[in-house]
Scaffold this motif. Structure first.
Motif, PDB file in Angstrom:
ATOM      1  N   THR A  21      27.233   0.030  -1.195  1.00  0.00           N
ATOM      2  CA  THR A  21      28.390   0.077  -1.164  1.00  0.00           C
ATOM      3  C   THR A  21      27.570  -1.423   0.530  1.00  0.00           C
ATOM      4  N   THR A  22      25.857  -2.334  -0.013  1.00  0.00           N
ATOM      5  CA  THR A  22      26.150  -3.924  -0.180  1.00  0.00           C
ATOM      6  C   THR A  22      25.242  -3.660  -1.003  1.00  0.00           C
ATOM      7  N   SER A  23      25.945  -4.752  -1.601  1.00  0.00           N
ATOM      8  CA  SER A  23      24.720  -5.152  -3.083  1.00  0.00           C
ATOM      9  C   SER A  23      24.270  -5.677  -2.652  1.00  0.00           C
ATOM     10  N   PRO A  24      23.036  -5.886  -3.742  1.00  0.00           N
ATOM     11  CA  PRO A  24      21.688  -7.282  -3.266  1.00  0.00           C
ATOM     12  C   PRO A  24      22.117  -8.096  -4.252  1.00  0.00           C
ATOM     13  N   SER A  25      21.517  -8.863  -3.864  1.00  0.00           N
ATOM     14  CA  SER A  25      21.349 -10.068  -5.128  1.00  0.00           C
ATOM     15  C   SER A  25      21.281  -9.486  -6.835  1.00  0.00           C
ATOM     16  N   SER A  26      22.012 -10.074  -7.504  1.00  0.00           N
ATOM     17  CA  SER A  26      20.944 -10.262  -8.746  1.00  0.00           C
ATOM     18  C   SER A  26      19.638 -11.060  -8.532  1.00  0.00           C
ATOM     19  N   LYS A  27      18.844 -11.363  -8.048  1.00  0.00           N
ATOM     20  CA  LYS A  27      17.785 -11.945  -8.013  1.00  0.00           C
ATOM     21  C   LYS A  27      16.797 -11.114  -7.873  1.00  0.00           C
ATOM     22  N   GLN A  28      17.441 -10.053  -6.561  1.00  0.00           N
ATOM     23  CA  GLN A  28      16.762  -9.558  -6.190  1.00  0.00           C
ATOM     24  C   GLN A  28      16.781  -7.888  -7.159  1.00  0.00           C
ATOM     25  N   LYS A  29      17.805  -7.586  -7.830  1.00  0.00           N
ATOM     26  CA  LYS A  29      18.224  -6.518  -8.565  1.00  0.00           C
ATOM     27  C   LYS A  29      16.651  -6.673  -9.639  1.00  0.00           C
ATOM     28  N   ASN A  30      16.707  -7.983 -10.373  1.00  0.00           N
ATOM     29  CA  ASN A  30      15.559  -8.356 -11.255  1.00  0.00           C
ATOM     30  C   ASN A  30      13.641  -8.099 -10.939  1.00  0.00           C
ATOM     31  N   LYS A  31      13.987  -8.735  -9.550  1.00  0.00           N
ATOM     32  CA  LYS A  31      12.669  -8.936  -9.312  1.00  0.00           C
ATOM     33  C   LYS A  31      12.243  -7.158  -9.087  1.00  0.00           C
ATOM     34  N   LEU A  32      13.006  -6.193  -8.395  1.00  0.00           N
ATOM     35  CA  LEU A  32      12.929  -4.945  -8.559  1.00  0.00           C
ATOM     36  C   LEU A  32      12.207  -4.398  -9.744  1.00  0.00           C
ATOM     37  N   ASN A  33      13.547  -4.208 -10.604  1.00  0.00           N
ATOM     38  CA  ASN A  33      13.147  -4.439 -11.421  1.00  0.00           C
ATOM     39  C   ASN A  33      12.147  -4.705 -12.786  1.00  0.00           C
ATOM     40  N   GLU A 302      12.683  -5.842   1.236  1.00  0.00           N
ATOM     41  CA  GLU A 302      11.651  -6.480   1.219  1.00  0.00           C
ATOM     42  C   GLU A 302       9.979  -5.906   1.405  1.00  0.00           C
ATOM     43  N   PRO A 303      10.083  -4.962   1.630  1.00  0.00           N
ATOM     44  CA  PRO A 303       8.605  -3.970   2.124  1.00  0.00           C
ATOM     45  C   PRO A 303       8.491  -3.153   1.045  1.00  0.00           C
ATOM     46  N   LEU A 304      10.041  -3.221   0.338  1.00  0.00           N
ATOM     47  CA  LEU A 304       9.571  -2.081  -1.134  1.00  0.00           C
ATOM     48  C   LEU A 304       9.423  -3.289  -2.434  1.00  0.00           C
ATOM     49  N   MET A 306       6.883  -5.664  -1.410  1.00  0.00           N
ATOM     50  CA  MET A 306       6.211  -5.830  -1.890  1.00  0.00           C
ATOM     51  C   MET A 306       5.487  -4.696  -1.895  1.00  0.00           C
ATOM     52  N   ALA A 307       5.273  -3.474  -1.655  1.00  0.00           N
ATOM     53  CA  ALA A 307       5.481  -2.242  -1.930  1.00  0.00           C
ATOM     54  C   ALA A 307       4.338  -2.491  -3.274  1.00  0.00           C
ATOM     55  N   LEU A 308       5.297  -2.855  -4.413  1.00  0.00           N
ATOM     56  CA  LEU A 308       5.563  -2.221  -5.627  1.00  0.00           C
ATOM     57  C   LEU A 308       4.325  -3.566  -6.175  1.00  0.00           C
ATOM     58  N   THR A 309       4.846  -4.286  -5.449  1.00  0.00           N
ATOM     59  CA  THR A 309       3.491  -5.834  -6.573  1.00  0.00           C
ATOM     60  C   THR A 309       2.407  -4.851  -5.776  1.00  0.00           C
ATOM     61  N   GLU A 310       2.384  -4.857  -4.346  1.00  0.00           N
ATOM     62  CA  GLU A 310       0.669  -4.176  -4.049  1.00  0.00           C
ATOM     63  C   GLU A 310       0.199  -3.054  -4.868  1.00  0.00           C
ATOM     64  N   LYS A 311       1.017  -2.576  -5.482  1.00  0.00           N
ATOM     65  CA  LYS A 311       1.288  -1.210  -6.849  1.00  0.00           C
ATOM     66  C   LYS A 311       0.848  -2.228  -7.674  1.00  0.00           C
ATOM     67  N   ILE A 312       1.201  -2.505  -8.218  1.00  0.00           N
ATOM     68  CA  ILE A 312       0.604  -3.242  -9.371  1.00  0.00           C
ATOM     69  C   ILE A 312      -0.965  -4.152  -9.282  1.00  0.00           C
ATOM     70  N   GLY A 313      -0.911  -4.746  -7.780  1.00  0.00           N
ATOM     71  CA  GLY A 313      -2.509  -4.867  -8.044  1.00  0.00           C
ATOM     72  C   GLY A 313      -2.897  -3.802  -7.860  1.00  0.00           C
ATOM     73  N   GLN A 314      -2.861  -2.714  -7.526  1.00  0.00           N
ATOM     74  CA  GLN A 314      -3.880  -1.627  -7.088  1.00  0.00           C
ATOM     75  C   GLN A 314      -3.833  -0.640  -8.362  1.00  0.00           C
ATOM     76  N   LEU A 315      -3.431  -0.351  -9.936  1.00  0.00           N
ATOM     77  CA  LEU A 315      -3.650  -0.347 -11.226  1.00  0.00           C
ATOM     78  C   LEU A 315      -4.168  -1.960 -11.680  1.00  0.00           C
ATOM     79  N   ASN A 316      -4.181  -2.299 -11.684  1.00  0.00           N
ATOM     80  CA  ASN A 316      -4.582  -3.556 -11.972  1.00  0.00           C
ATOM     81  C   ASN A 316      -6.121  -3.611 -12.042  1.00  0.00           C
ATOM     82  N   ARG A 317      -6.553  -2.797 -10.569  1.00  0.00           N
ATOM     83  CA  ARG A 317      -7.557  -3.679 -10.346  1.00  0.00           C
ATOM     84  C   ARG A 317      -8.580  -1.438 -10.700  1.00  0.00           C
TER      85      ARG A 317
END
Length: 393
Positions: A21-33, A302-304, A306-317
């Motif tokens: 409905t409001t499309s994010p940029s391809s950069k945002q898509k790629n980052k989340l993916n 943006e919060p999503l 950050m949440a996924l980035t932190e989750k990756i750090g948590q899983l690494n630990r």
């Protein structure tokens, strides 16, 4: 913007799809993916490693627990045999200390074995009773010398591992009735255990700083907390949580296995809510709500992220901690599991043979060492080995 959790099952670069409905940029898509792909990859690594630990531990128990228990039973017999030499008056001075140390060592080894079927508390009680039954502990208080009292203190220190805090007069009074002294020792030991538990409960964890810094690194910055709060208060996340709770509701199941499984999943869901772990919600949702759709506006991206980035750090630990854990399953894997299957099986066969020989040797010692002269010879050997290991002590 619509994020469909159905698409989260696809393990490709398009693991998140957007119906705009409001499309994010391809950069945002790629980052989340990219982030979501990393989350799933790390999660699968942890699950595979944990499954490997569980399977190997099951195999170890099935193949080797019998031999571990046999060693413990043989150690129990050997400790009882050593206890039988405590009353022998001709075992004196350093040799008597060496005998006490030997018994303590065997008790410690027995108690540290996670497969120990022996009631080691009863063995320690037998050790205490043997010490209390010594003639020196039954001496007439009127004829006990200072040297005898100090010798008794030393024996108690060797038995307990710490000095008893009573005066000479109190100690002499207790010697009239050894049972009173025994009761006193039991109360002291119980008090010490209580103090240890209290100390653990009173540990200061640094309150506000415990979750903000670990080894000097800021894993949970204030900006992350703020972003995570924003994300977890989003109406679509709240809706997802209640949908999962409904799907995993325990009373819907009739079988015990199904109820147990749902109970474990509900615990995961509750923990995810407590930790505000959005990625954990997504993982549960992709397994149990494959057709669920989430409509999220662009302000949540943006919060999503950050949440996924932190989750990756948590899983690494978590993965690092799992690999270097001191729990029983990890220790067994570290000891026997670092090779191919054939090498692991060979290592276990050799270890079982070692345990069997150890059991036989302990039982043989019980039969071979019958006299004070024989035990004194063994004590002398232990004292010599101890000297060479620690020549300054």
């Amino acid at each position: 913007m619509i994020i469909t959790l159905n698409a989260l099952n696809v393990m490709t670069a398009s693991s998140l799809s957007f119906l705009t409905t409001t499309s994010p940029s391809s950069k945002q898509k790629n980052k989340l993916n990219q982030l979501w792909g990393e989350v799933e990859k790390k999660q699968r690594c942890i699950e595979r490693y944990q499954a490997k630990l569980d399977d190997f531990y099951h195999d170890f128990k099935a193949s080797t627990e019998k031999q571990e228990c046999a060693v413990c039973r043989a150690t129990e017999k050997w400790i009882h045999h050593l206890l039988s030499f405590i009353p022998r008056k001709t075992i004196k001075g350093p040799q008597r200390e060496a005998l006490y140390d030997w018994i303590q060592d065997e008790l410690t080894i027995l108690e540290s074995n996670p497969f120990n079927p022996v009631e080691s508390t009863a063995l320690r009680e037998a050790f205490n009773q043997s010490l209390l039954a010594l003639p020196s502990n039954k001496a007439d208080v009127d004829v006990m010398t200072e040297d005898q009292i100090e010798a008794l203190r030393e024996e108690m220190f060797m038995m307990l591992g710490y000095e008893i805090d009573i005066s000479c007069d109190e100690l002499m009074a207790m010697m009239e009735e050894p049972q009173k002294f025994h009761d006193y020792l039991q109360s002291v030991m119980a008090e010490q255990k209580q103090e240890e538990h209290t100390a653990e409960d009173d540990i200061g964890w640094g309150a506000e700083n415990f979750f903000s810094q670990t080894n000097g690194e800021n894993y949970f910055e204030p900006s992350y907390h703020q972003a995570n709060d924003t994300l977890y208060s989003d109406k679509e996340i709240i809706k997802l949580y209640f949908q999962l709770a409904k799907q995993l509701y325990l009373d819907k199941e009739t079988g015990e296995d199904e109820k147990s499984e749902k109970s474990a999943l509900m615990q995961q869901l509750s923990q995810a809510k407590k930790d505000k772990d959005v990625a954990a919600l997504f993982i549960l949702a992709q397994q149990h709500l494959p057709d669920h759709e989430m409509m999220m506006d662009e302000g949540i991206l943006e919060p999503l992220t950050m949440a996924l980035t932190e989750k990756i750090g948590q899983l690494n630990r978590e993965y690092q901690e799992l690999q270097h854990s001191n729990d029983l399953k990890s220790l067994i894997w570290q000891r026997f599991g670092g090779c191919n299957k054939a090498a692991r099986q060979k290592g276990l066969r050799e270890y079982r043979a070692h345990l069997q020989k150890e059991s036989q040797d302990l039982l043989a010692q019980c039969q071979e060492i019958k006299t004070v002269k024989q035990i004194q010879q063994r004590l002398k050997q232990r004292m010599e080995l101890s000297y060479f290991d620690n020549p300054y002590f």
